[in-house]
Design a protein around this motif. Structure first.
Motif, PDB file in Angstrom:
ATOM      1  N   ARG A 280       0.829  -1.220   0.000  1.00  0.00           N
ATOM      2  CA  ARG A 280       0.000   0.000   0.000  1.00  0.00           C
ATOM      3  C   ARG A 280       0.857   1.261   0.000  1.00  0.00           C
ATOM      4  NH1 ARG A 280      -5.497  -1.024   3.554  1.00  0.00           N
ATOM      5  NH2 ARG A 280      -6.143  -2.883   2.433  1.00  0.00           N
ATOM      6  N   VAL A 281       1.976   1.201   0.726  1.00  0.00           N
ATOM      7  CA  VAL A 281       2.883   2.353   0.713  1.00  0.00           C
ATOM      8  C   VAL A 281       3.473   2.544  -0.682  1.00  0.00           C
ATOM      9  CG1 VAL A 281       5.036   3.271   1.634  1.00  0.00           C
ATOM     10  CG2 VAL A 281       3.404   2.173   3.167  1.00  0.00           C
ATOM     11  N   LYS A 282       3.810   1.432  -1.314  1.00  0.00           N
ATOM     12  CA  LYS A 282       4.363   1.498  -2.675  1.00  0.00           C
ATOM     13  C   LYS A 282       3.348   2.094  -3.650  1.00  0.00           C
ATOM     14  CE  LYS A 282       6.315  -1.478  -6.272  1.00  0.00           C
ATOM     15  NZ  LYS A 282       6.562  -2.895  -6.670  1.00  0.00           N
ATOM     16  N   ILE A 283       2.095   1.666  -3.526  1.00  0.00           N
ATOM     17  CA  ILE A 283       1.038   2.207  -4.395  1.00  0.00           C
ATOM     18  C   ILE A 283       0.830   3.694  -4.119  1.00  0.00           C
ATOM     19  CG2 ILE A 283      -1.442   2.091  -4.894  1.00  0.00           C
ATOM     20  CD1 ILE A 283      -1.272  -0.895  -4.129  1.00  0.00           C
ATOM     21  N   TRP A 284       0.895   4.038  -2.850  1.00  0.00           N
ATOM     22  CA  TRP A 284       0.689   5.452  -2.473  1.00  0.00           C
ATOM     23  C   TRP A 284       1.787   6.343  -3.063  1.00  0.00           C
ATOM     24  CZ3 TRP A 284       3.790   7.906   1.603  1.00  0.00           C
ATOM     25  CH2 TRP A 284       3.400   9.221   1.838  1.00  0.00           C
ATOM     26  N   ARG A 285       3.022   5.840  -3.063  1.00  0.00           N
ATOM     27  CA  ARG A 285       4.138   6.644  -3.576  1.00  0.00           C
ATOM     28  C   ARG A 285       4.043   6.824  -5.081  1.00  0.00           C
ATOM     29  NH1 ARG A 285       9.662   4.381  -1.303  1.00  0.00           N
ATOM     30  NH2 ARG A 285      10.378   6.199  -2.467  1.00  0.00           N
ATOM     31  N   ASP A 286       3.683   5.784  -5.811  1.00  0.00           N
ATOM     32  CA  ASP A 286       3.587   5.899  -7.276  1.00  0.00           C
ATOM     33  C   ASP A 286       2.541   4.921  -7.799  1.00  0.00           C
ATOM     34  OD1 ASP A 286       3.880   6.400  -9.917  1.00  0.00           O
ATOM     35  OD2 ASP A 286       5.899   5.569 -10.100  1.00  0.00           O
TER      36      ASP A 286
END
Length: 480
Positions: A280-286
């Motif tokens: 989810r953090v990865k999706i949030w970043r890009d």
């Protein structure tokens, strides 16, 4: 012709929402009761006009008779709730009631637009929940033992959360609910209430370090079970409520700073321990890096918000069905697409107004137990709104939390209605206390007055009787 009506209606709906939101803040400044009542009557007219216009447009576009049926149900609900509160609970906060009706109306409209079957189910749950909620203010006013069941709240909450951890089937990596007899229950929604009652019970009288540690251990067990269930969004709601209650209860900033420090460490640990958190953090970043798969939800949500522009596309003229989970986690994006960004901003302000109302009620409660309950429930409401809208707009990583009173979800909407009913009960209790204090002041003033020498003996007797009645009424009000 229909397209012209839809085009005009989108501007009218935004204007109505702006007017309602402004009134929800203006009423807080008015000191005269007549001025407040005038604003609240205007709010009811706005709600009814808003519902009529939205359902009329949706019927024109869909030609579905169920839209008319749904409008009739919503209209009946609002009129009935407004009337019953005025008859049964004359001292209730009508401003809070109006906010609840407006938020529910927005929810019914967007659910009817997306999937009418969900809107009908949601209405049934709301009707049952509201009927039950009318008992809650009476319960709060009359049942003294509510303050003495502290450990029962803790045990009940832990058992329910533990049951979900053991028995629930994982969905999208998390264990959130249990299905019993074909009905799905998300127990964590109800434990939000017992958790706040437990915290308030522990810190209502004793705020020593030992008591805070005992409270923190039980709170950590609640949050720990939610983390093991991978329901991290709800765990964060619990943790923020814990921080707010401890700070308000003890008035010691070091506890709050220690809590924020613990939250920071826990967030880093969750990132390394749980794969779906890293995802989810990865999706949030890009989110555009893997648009077709993992980033699809948030990208479609952002497209929907942008597509609507300031005033929205108009009902049935957008494509909110292309947003995944539009009826639950991404309802705010669907609203912004067809109602517009201005409407979305007003919706945020309306939620903020509701939170301020709850805080205002909390700060005026004389008993610590009730003050902590109000502020705890208010904190849970506010953080839930923040997590939902923040995740939808990519301000923070998505947490999978629903928008209170608007998103589709039986447990969520039922829990929120019960929470607001508890707040109403506390508001009525505060009004009782104010009335009792006023009577006490009048009684003291009369006792301090020196009786005239030429007063007739019968008049003195009447005065004594009146003082006795006032004292009895005061006693009754203060020791409900």
């Amino acid at each position: 012709m229909v397209n012209v009506i839809v085009e005009i209606s989108k501007y009218l709906l935004v204007i109505l929402m702006i007017a309602f939101t402004l009134d929800s803040f203006l009423v807080l400044k008015k000191k005269k009761e007549s001025a407040r009542k005038s604003i609240m009557r205007r709010q009811i007219i706005i709600i009814l006009t808003f519902d009529f216009l939205a359902f009329f447009v949706m019927f024109l576009k869909s030609e579905d008779v169920q839209m008319i049926v749904m409008y009739g149900c919503v209209l009946l609900y609002i009129l009935l709730v407004q009337m019953l509160y005025r008859v049964i609970y004359k001292k209730a906060s009508l401003n809070l009631l109006n906010n609840m009706c407006m938020l529910l109306s927005i929810g019914f409209i967007i659910l009817s637009r997306l999937k009418i079957e969900n809107a009908i189910k949601q209405f049934q749950i709301v009707a049952i929940s509201t009927a039950l909620s009318f008992l809650i203010p009476v319960f709060i006013r009359k049942v003294k033992m509510v303050r003495d069941l502290t450990w029962l709240y803790a045990v009940l909450g832990l058992l329910l959360l533990g049951g979900v951890l053991v028995l629930a089937v994982a969905s999208r990596g998390s264990k959130l609910s249990i299905t019993i007899g074909g009905v799905t229950f998300q127990f964590s929604e109800f434990v939000k209430i017992t958790f706040v009652f437990f915290m308030a019970g522990m810190l209502q009288e004793d705020i020593s370090l030992k008591q805070v540690i005992k409270t923190s251990v039980v709170a950590a067990l609640h949050v720990g079970i939610l983390v093991l269930s991978k329901d991290l969004g709800t765990a964060l709601v619990f943790f923020v409520a814990y921080l707010v209650i401890v700070y308000v209860g003890t008035q010691k900033a070091r506890y709050a700073f220690a809590g924020f420090g613990g939250l920071s460490i826990a967030s880093v640990a969750a990132y390394f321990l749980f794969g779906h958190v890293r995802q989810r953090v990865k999706i949030w970043r890009d989110p555009f890096e893997d648009y077709a798969n993992s980033g699809y939800q948030i990208v479609q949500s952002l497209f929907g918000i942008c597509a609507g522009g300031w005033f929205g596309t108009g009902l049935f003229k957008g494509a909110p069905h292309t947003i995944p989970i539009a009826t639950k986690d991404f309802t705010f994006a669907a609203i912004c697409e067809e109602f517009g960004v201005i409407f979305g901003i007003c919706l945020i302000l309306l939620c903020m107004s509701t939170f301020l109302l709850i805080v205002n009620i909390s700060m005026k409660m004389s008993k610590s137990f009730y003050r902590l309950i109000a502020i705890g429930l208010g904190a849970e409401y506010a953080i839930q709104v923040f997590l939902t809208i923040g995740g939808t707009t990519k301000f923070i990583p998505m947490t999978g939390i629903t928008l209170p009173l608007i998103s589709y979800g039986g447990s969520s909407v039922m829990c929120t209605i019960i929470m607001l009913a508890i707040i109403q009960g506390l508001y009525i209790l505060r009004e009782d206390e104010n009335e009792g204090e006023e009577l006490e002041k009048r009684s003291k003033k009369r006792r301090n007055q020196k009786p005239p020498k030429d007063r007739h003996q019968n008049k003195t007797k009447q005065t004594d009787d009146l003082e006795k009645r006032i004292a009895e009424q005061t006693e009754k009000s203060l020791h409900w």
